[in-house]
Design a protein around this motif. Structure first.
Motif, PDB file in Angstrom:
ATOM      1  N   LEU A  93      31.087   4.308   1.067  1.00 38.88           N
ATOM      2  CA  LEU A  93      30.138   5.013   1.920  1.00 38.88           C
ATOM      3  C   LEU A  93      28.924   4.119   2.088  1.00 38.88           C
ATOM      4  CD1 LEU A  93      29.113   7.528   3.421  1.00 38.88           C
ATOM      5  CD2 LEU A  93      28.316   8.414   1.216  1.00 38.88           C
ATOM      6  N   VAL A  94      28.566   3.830   3.339  1.00 37.60           N
ATOM      7  CA  VAL A  94      27.486   2.901   3.646  1.00 37.60           C
ATOM      8  C   VAL A  94      26.453   3.603   4.522  1.00 37.60           C
ATOM      9  CG1 VAL A  94      26.845   0.703   4.701  1.00 37.60           C
ATOM     10  CG2 VAL A  94      29.033   0.925   3.511  1.00 37.60           C
ATOM     11  N   PHE A  95      25.176   3.463   4.154  1.00 38.68           N
ATOM     12  CA  PHE A  95      24.072   3.963   4.975  1.00 38.68           C
ATOM     13  C   PHE A  95      23.364   2.775   5.623  1.00 38.68           C
ATOM     14  CE2 PHE A  95      24.603   7.387   1.920  1.00 38.68           C
ATOM     15  CZ  PHE A  95      24.476   8.516   2.709  1.00 38.68           C
ATOM     16  N   LEU A  96      23.205   2.818   6.929  1.00 34.52           N
ATOM     17  CA  LEU A  96      22.382   1.857   7.657  1.00 34.52           C
ATOM     18  C   LEU A  96      21.173   2.620   8.189  1.00 34.52           C
ATOM     19  CD1 LEU A  96      25.125  -0.121   9.639  1.00 34.52           C
ATOM     20  CD2 LEU A  96      24.030  -0.745   7.487  1.00 34.52           C
ATOM     21  N   LEU A  97      20.012   2.379   7.593  1.00 31.80           N
ATOM     22  CA  LEU A  97      18.827   3.195   7.844  1.00 31.80           C
ATOM     23  C   LEU A  97      17.817   2.455   8.707  1.00 31.80           C
ATOM     24  CD1 LEU A  97      18.334   4.422   4.174  1.00 31.80           C
ATOM     25  CD2 LEU A  97      19.670   5.504   5.959  1.00 31.80           C
ATOM     26  N   ASP A  98      17.512   3.023   9.848  1.00 33.27           N
ATOM     27  CA  ASP A  98      16.502   2.480  10.749  1.00 33.27           C
ATOM     28  C   ASP A  98      15.119   2.854  10.213  1.00 33.27           C
ATOM     29  OD1 ASP A  98      14.806   1.832  12.836  1.00 33.27           O
ATOM     30  OD2 ASP A  98      16.136   2.587  14.406  1.00 33.27           O
ATOM     31  N   VAL A  99      14.315   1.854   9.850  1.00 28.02           N
ATOM     32  CA  VAL A  99      12.972   2.097   9.321  1.00 28.02           C
ATOM     33  C   VAL A  99      11.916   1.525  10.258  1.00 28.02           C
ATOM     34  CG1 VAL A  99      13.707   2.221   6.914  1.00 28.02           C
ATOM     35  CG2 VAL A  99      13.099   0.006   7.891  1.00 28.02           C
ATOM     36  N   ARG A 121      27.244   9.248  -6.968  1.00 27.18           N
ATOM     37  CA  ARG A 121      28.609   8.736  -6.949  1.00 27.18           C
ATOM     38  C   ARG A 121      28.602   7.231  -6.740  1.00 27.18           C
ATOM     39  NH1 ARG A 121      31.287   9.470  -1.094  1.00 27.18           N
ATOM     40  NH2 ARG A 121      32.035   7.433  -1.747  1.00 27.18           N
ATOM     41  N   PRO A 122      29.655   6.548  -7.207  1.00 31.84           N
ATOM     42  CA  PRO A 122      29.752   5.101  -7.003  1.00 31.84           C
ATOM     43  C   PRO A 122      30.232   4.789  -5.589  1.00 31.84           C
ATOM     44  CG  PRO A 122      31.637   5.880  -8.245  1.00 31.84           C
ATOM     45  CD  PRO A 122      30.727   7.067  -8.066  1.00 31.84           C
ATOM     46  N   ALA A 123      30.425   3.518  -5.316  1.00 29.79           N
ATOM     47  CA  ALA A 123      30.934   3.040  -4.019  1.00 29.79           C
ATOM     48  C   ALA A 123      30.024   3.426  -2.868  1.00 29.79           C
ATOM     49  CB  ALA A 123      32.355   3.539  -3.766  1.00 29.79           C
ATOM     50  N   VAL A 124      28.704   3.482  -3.126  1.00 27.71           N
ATOM     51  CA  VAL A 124      27.721   3.781  -2.093  1.00 27.71           C
ATOM     52  C   VAL A 124      26.788   2.583  -1.948  1.00 27.71           C
ATOM     53  CG1 VAL A 124      25.803   5.253  -1.389  1.00 27.71           C
ATOM     54  CG2 VAL A 124      27.802   6.253  -2.500  1.00 27.71           C
ATOM     55  N   ALA A 181      32.681  -4.169   2.237  1.00 25.37           N
ATOM     56  CA  ALA A 181      31.685  -3.123   2.016  1.00 25.37           C
ATOM     57  C   ALA A 181      31.984  -1.870   2.820  1.00 25.37           C
ATOM     58  CB  ALA A 181      30.294  -3.645   2.368  1.00 25.37           C
ATOM     59  N   ALA A 182      32.574  -2.024   3.998  1.00 24.84           N
ATOM     60  CA  ALA A 182      32.828  -0.868   4.858  1.00 24.84           C
ATOM     61  C   ALA A 182      34.307  -0.651   5.143  1.00 24.84           C
ATOM     62  CB  ALA A 182      32.073  -1.026   6.178  1.00 24.84           C
ATOM     63  N   ARG A 183      35.162  -1.502   4.629  1.00 22.62           N
ATOM     64  CA  ARG A 183      36.583  -1.437   4.977  1.00 22.62           C
ATOM     65  C   ARG A 183      37.212  -0.133   4.485  1.00 22.62           C
ATOM     66  NH1 ARG A 183      39.622  -5.458   6.786  1.00 22.62           N
ATOM     67  NH2 ARG A 183      38.076  -7.009   6.079  1.00 22.62           N
ATOM     68  N   GLY A 184      37.736   0.646   5.433  1.00 20.02           N
ATOM     69  CA  GLY A 184      38.386   1.897   5.090  1.00 20.02           C
ATOM     70  C   GLY A 184      37.453   3.017   4.694  1.00 20.02           C
ATOM     71  N   GLY A 185      36.144   2.832   4.866  1.00 20.31           N
ATOM     72  CA  GLY A 185      35.176   3.831   4.431  1.00 20.31           C
ATOM     73  C   GLY A 185      34.425   4.470   5.585  1.00 20.31           C
ATOM     74  N   THR A 186      33.313   5.108   5.238  1.00 27.37           N
ATOM     75  CA  THR A 186      32.472   5.791   6.218  1.00 27.37           C
ATOM     76  C   THR A 186      31.131   5.077   6.306  1.00 27.37           C
ATOM     77  OG1 THR A 186      33.489   7.940   5.789  1.00 27.37           O
ATOM     78  CG2 THR A 186      31.310   7.950   6.798  1.00 27.37           C
ATOM     79  N   VAL A 187      30.705   4.809   7.516  1.00 26.76           N
ATOM     80  CA  VAL A 187      29.409   4.186   7.770  1.00 26.76           C
ATOM     81  C   VAL A 187      28.532   5.201   8.483  1.00 26.76           C
ATOM     82  CG1 VAL A 187      28.152   2.328   8.908  1.00 26.76           C
ATOM     83  CG2 VAL A 187      30.407   1.883   7.906  1.00 26.76           C
ATOM     84  N   VAL A 188      27.370   5.499   7.889  1.00 24.25           N
ATOM     85  CA  VAL A 188      26.415   6.440   8.479  1.00 24.25           C
ATOM     86  C   VAL A 188      25.223   5.639   8.992  1.00 24.25           C
ATOM     87  CG1 VAL A 188      24.956   8.453   8.094  1.00 24.25           C
ATOM     88  CG2 VAL A 188      27.136   8.240   6.882  1.00 24.25           C
ATOM     89  N   ILE A 189      25.020   5.669  10.308  1.00 26.48           N
ATOM     90  CA  ILE A 189      23.900   4.973  10.934  1.00 26.48           C
ATOM     91  C   ILE A 189      22.830   6.005  11.269  1.00 26.48           C
ATOM     92  CG2 ILE A 189      23.155   3.520  12.857  1.00 26.48           C
ATOM     93  CD1 ILE A 189      26.047   2.551  13.092  1.00 26.48           C
ATOM     94  N   ALA A 213      35.761   0.081   9.696  1.00 25.73           N
ATOM     95  CA  ALA A 213      35.456   1.361   9.054  1.00 25.73           C
ATOM     96  C   ALA A 213      36.448   2.430   9.469  1.00 25.73           C
ATOM     97  CB  ALA A 213      34.038   1.798   9.403  1.00 25.73           C
ATOM     98  N   ARG A 214      36.667   3.369   8.574  1.00 23.17           N
ATOM     99  CA  ARG A 214      37.528   4.517   8.882  1.00 23.17           C
ATOM    100  C   ARG A 214      36.797   5.524   9.757  1.00 23.17           C
ATOM    101  NH1 ARG A 214      38.566   9.480   6.061  1.00 23.17           N
ATOM    102  NH2 ARG A 214      40.665  10.277   6.492  1.00 23.17           N
ATOM    103  N   ARG A 215      35.496   5.681   9.514  1.00 23.62           N
ATOM    104  CA  ARG A 215      34.716   6.647  10.281  1.00 23.62           C
ATOM    105  C   ARG A 215      33.293   6.128  10.414  1.00 23.62           C
ATOM    106  NH1 ARG A 215      35.209  10.667   7.079  1.00 23.62           N
ATOM    107  NH2 ARG A 215      36.982  11.659   8.103  1.00 23.62           N
TER     108      ARG A 215
END
Length: 226
Positions: A93-99, A121-124, A181-189, A213-215
């Motif tokens: 799970l990856v967060f891309l945060l616009d600051v 949780r891990p993998a974040v 880092a994002a392979r098969g996971g969820t990326v939240v922008i 990414a998966r999603r």
């Protein structure tokens, strides 16, 4: 005697008021209450089945080689039947945060949510971007709630600046996404999408990210504005 009606207490809920109010309209007390609400959020985890198999006492596949190795230790007697099973693995799970400046009223709440998730949780992983990309993952796990904003401000040199979304996505894809880092996971922008550079680059890099990414979930806090 007439039956007495039960007493009903009506209490104004600050939580209900906060759910109907925009982040940029919150005062300091309401913002603190919102951060406390975010800290109570429980994040669901997504799993996938690993391709590799591990030894399990009650697995679903017979492991012939491991069984023979065990028999060699007992003089050829098949004392124990060995089996394997595929283990579930946590999806990234990856967060891309616009600051950037236009996202500054929302940045602290979004960073707080990323921190709650990373601790739970891990993998974040979490990254901040305005005109450049900064990896926040070690900082989110180390900084306390009270010192998070100051720590982010010191680590992110472009905090509150302009926005180069395409360049940030390009840096993430090159340095991190292609390395797993994002392979098969969820990326939240988390961004309003207000790009300073050519928006074509955003489309190109989003297409690259979509293949890994998966999603992808894009959260836009300014979407309510026409």
């Amino acid at each position: 005697l007439a039956e007495r009606a039960p007493t009903q207490w009506i209490v104004a809920s600050s939580e209900h008021r906060l759910t109907d109010k925009a982040f940029e309209d919150l005062d300091d007390d309401e913002r603190a209450a919102m951060l406390r609400l975010i800290a109570r959020v429980r994040v669901a985890a997504e799993y996938r089945t690993s391709r590799r198999r591990r030894a399990q006492p009650h697995g679903d596949r017979f492991d012939f080689r491991a069984t023979l190795r065990g028999a060699a230790r007992t003089g050829g007697e098949l004392v124990r039947r060995r089996t394997t099973r595929r283990r579930p693995r946590l999806r990234p799970l990856v967060f891309l945060l616009d600051v950037s400046g236009s996202m500054e009223p929302f940045a602290r709440a979004l960073l707080q949510y990323a921190r709650v998730t990373a601790v739970a949780r891990p993998a974040v992983r979490a990254f901040a971007f305005a005109t450049q990309l900064t990896d926040l993952t070690p900082l989110l796990r180390r900084a306390s709630d009270e010192r998070l904003k100051a720590a982010i401000g010191a680590a992110v040199r472009d905090y509150g600046g302009g926005t180069r979304i395409g360049a940030a996505l390009h840096a993430f894809n090159d340095r991190y996404a292609q390395r797993g880092a994002a392979r098969g996971g969820t990326v939240v922008i988390l961004s309003d999408g207000w790009e300073r550079d050519d928006p074509v680059l955003v489309g190109v890099e989003m297409a690259r990210l979509r293949r890994l990414a998966r999603r992808i979930v894009w959260v836009n806090p300014h979407k309510r504005h026409a």
